[in-house]
Design a protein around this motif. Structure first.
Motif, PDB file in Angstrom:
ATOM      1  N   LEU A 157       0.378  -1.023   0.065  1.00 17.13           N
ATOM      2  CA  LEU A 157       0.070  -0.617  -0.090  1.00 17.13           C
ATOM      3  C   LEU A 157       1.450   1.193  -0.128  1.00 17.13           C
ATOM      4  O   LEU A 157       0.752   2.488  -0.664  1.00 17.13           O
ATOM      5  N   SER A 158       2.003   1.205   0.209  1.00 13.73           N
ATOM      6  CA  SER A 158       2.826   1.876   0.249  1.00 13.73           C
ATOM      7  C   SER A 158       3.509   2.863  -0.313  1.00 13.73           C
ATOM      8  O   SER A 158       3.749   3.922  -1.011  1.00 13.73           O
ATOM      9  N   ALA A 159       3.290   2.227  -1.756  1.00 15.66           N
ATOM     10  CA  ALA A 159       3.435   2.139  -3.308  1.00 15.66           C
ATOM     11  C   ALA A 159       2.248   3.392  -3.855  1.00 15.66           C
ATOM     12  O   ALA A 159       2.488   3.943  -4.599  1.00 15.66           O
ATOM     13  N   VAL A 160       0.975   3.736  -3.106  1.00 17.03           N
ATOM     14  CA  VAL A 160       0.414   5.190  -3.168  1.00 17.03           C
ATOM     15  C   VAL A 160       0.128   5.463  -2.362  1.00 17.03           C
ATOM     16  O   VAL A 160      -0.113   7.238  -1.884  1.00 17.03           O
ATOM     17  N   TYR A 161       0.306   5.380  -1.093  1.00 14.26           N
ATOM     18  CA  TYR A 161      -0.093   5.592   0.253  1.00 14.26           C
ATOM     19  C   TYR A 161       1.668   6.274   1.157  1.00 14.26           C
ATOM     20  O   TYR A 161       2.485   5.528   0.894  1.00 14.26           O
ATOM     21  N   GLU A 210       0.513   6.392   6.727  1.00 18.70           N
ATOM     22  CA  GLU A 210      -1.148   6.128   6.618  1.00 18.70           C
ATOM     23  C   GLU A 210      -1.798   4.766   5.847  1.00 18.70           C
ATOM     24  O   GLU A 210      -2.452   4.284   5.862  1.00 18.70           O
ATOM     25  N   ALA A 211      -0.518   3.814   4.740  1.00 18.46           N
ATOM     26  CA  ALA A 211      -0.510   2.920   4.879  1.00 18.46           C
ATOM     27  C   ALA A 211      -0.331   1.637   5.983  1.00 18.46           C
ATOM     28  O   ALA A 211      -1.354   1.017   5.581  1.00 18.46           O
ATOM     29  N   LYS A 212       0.339   1.770   6.851  1.00 13.47           N
ATOM     30  CA  LYS A 212      -0.223   1.049   7.908  1.00 13.47           C
ATOM     31  C   LYS A 212      -1.354   0.734   9.139  1.00 13.47           C
ATOM     32  O   LYS A 212      -2.799   0.715   8.889  1.00 13.47           O
ATOM     33  N   ALA A 213      -2.176   2.428   8.411  1.00 15.19           N
ATOM     34  CA  ALA A 213      -3.208   3.041   9.424  1.00 15.19           C
ATOM     35  C   ALA A 213      -4.379   2.077   8.613  1.00 15.19           C
ATOM     36  O   ALA A 213      -5.414   1.463   8.730  1.00 15.19           O
ATOM     37  N   ILE A 214      -3.976   1.940   6.716  1.00 19.46           N
ATOM     38  CA  ILE A 214      -5.187   1.202   5.944  1.00 19.46           C
ATOM     39  C   ILE A 214      -5.124   0.264   6.427  1.00 19.46           C
ATOM     40  O   ILE A 214      -6.659  -0.209   6.614  1.00 19.46           O
ATOM     41  N   ALA A 215      -4.047  -0.438   6.477  1.00 20.01           N
ATOM     42  CA  ALA A 215      -4.210  -1.637   6.551  1.00 20.01           C
ATOM     43  C   ALA A 215      -5.291  -2.226   7.965  1.00 20.01           C
ATOM     44  O   ALA A 215      -5.597  -3.473   8.219  1.00 20.01           O
ATOM     45  N   ARG A 216      -4.354  -1.640   9.410  1.00 17.12           N
ATOM     46  CA  ARG A 216      -4.764  -2.074  10.293  1.00 17.12           C
ATOM     47  C   ARG A 216      -5.949  -1.796  10.552  1.00 17.12           C
ATOM     48  O   ARG A 216      -6.894  -2.483  11.038  1.00 17.12           O
TER      49      ARG A 216
END
Length: 286
Positions: free
Chosen positions: A10-14, A18-24
């Motif tokens: 997800l870090s490719a986009v965010y 934020e990628a960690k927060a979205i994943a959680r």
């Protein structure tokens, strides 16, 4: 797939944080996994079907689609609201607006039976929240979009509240709309100028409804002026008008409301120290 693999992808986009927060958030909402579960390796123990579902969710997120649309829900004032591309995703700033209204009403002598109108209701997050917190109030909500009203009605059912939802275009109201009286009118109308679009994040401009976002560059206060005039005609004596604002036009909006005849016009900053909200009062002299 591991949790680390998910947020790295997800870090490719965010941004990584934020990628960690979205994943959680995805793992919590979809699979009920707490952070302790995640760090304990629960993601690796998902079933094959769940792994496939998670892969499909990841793929949608990698296109830039907002996580709230992917999940079909957004948290607002401690409640889950159904959202999809037909409505704007509720923001934390709008929660602050709701809390301001609730704080004011809690200090009012007429709080048990006040009449409230939410103009441009979208998902219904404001109207449903106020109805839930003020069970004896009378809530009405307008929107120009039939799809938005369908979603708002669903959210009213989800939150077990009674709100009268109506199809209205506040820029083109009829004489019959002037026969009503409200104690509070609130609106988070479109307020982003088209020239500001270039500086906005793609996951907003490419996915959220432009009808709910943008106003013409040459008339950025068009909704505020129309709603202000309507509020002046329909608010009860001592009634209040609340807006969420474009920070760049906060003082211009305040001046416009004073020119219309409102008093006690107050601008309030949001959690990011931006001029984000305004409240204006109607008196017997209006």
């Amino acid at each position: 797939m591991t949790y680390t693999e998910l947020w790295h992808q997800l870090s490719a986009v965010y941004d990584p944080v934020e990628a960690k927060a979205i994943a959680r958030l995805v793992l919590d909402v979809c699979y009920g996994l707490t952070l302790a579960d995640i760090l304990g390796g629960a993601v690796e123990r998902l079933s094959t079907q769940q792994e496939t579902e998670l892969g499909a969710i990841r793929d949608r997120l990698l296109t830039g689609e907002p996580v709230q649309y992917v999940l079909g829900k957004a948290s607002f004032c401690g409640r889950w609201m159904h959202v999809e591309p037909g409505v704007l995703i509720p923001r934390p700033e709008t929660e602050e607006l709701c809390r301001w209204i609730l704080d004011d009403i809690s200090q009012s002598e007429e709080k048990q039976s006040c009449s409230i109108l939410d103009i441009g209701t979208g998902s219904g997050c404001i109207a449903c929240t106020l109805a839930a917190e003020l069970p004896d109030a009378h809530l009405s909500a307008w929107d120009i979009s039939e799809r938005a009203l369908d979603i708002a009605r669903e959210n009213a059912q989800r939150t077990h509240v009674d709100v009268l939802f109506q199809l209205r275009d506040v820029l083109h109201l009829g004489s019959s709309d002037l026969g009503m009286t409200f104690d509070v009118i609130v609106s988070n109308p479109p307020y982003v100028c088209r020239r500001e679009q270039a500086g906005m994040l793609p996951h907003v401009t490419e996915h959220e409804p432009h009808l709910a976002l943008f106003v013409p560059d040459d008339d950025p206060l068009c909704f505020y002026k129309a709603i202000g005039r309507y509020a002046l005609a329909t608010l009860s004596m001592g009634g209040k008008l609340y807006f969420e604002l474009n920070e760049h036009y906060a003082h211009e909006t305040a001046d416009m409301l004073r020119e219309l005849g409102f008093c006690d016009v107050i601008i309030r900053k949001d959690q990011y120290n931006k001029d984000r909200f305004i409240r204006a009062c109607k008196t017997k002299d209006n």
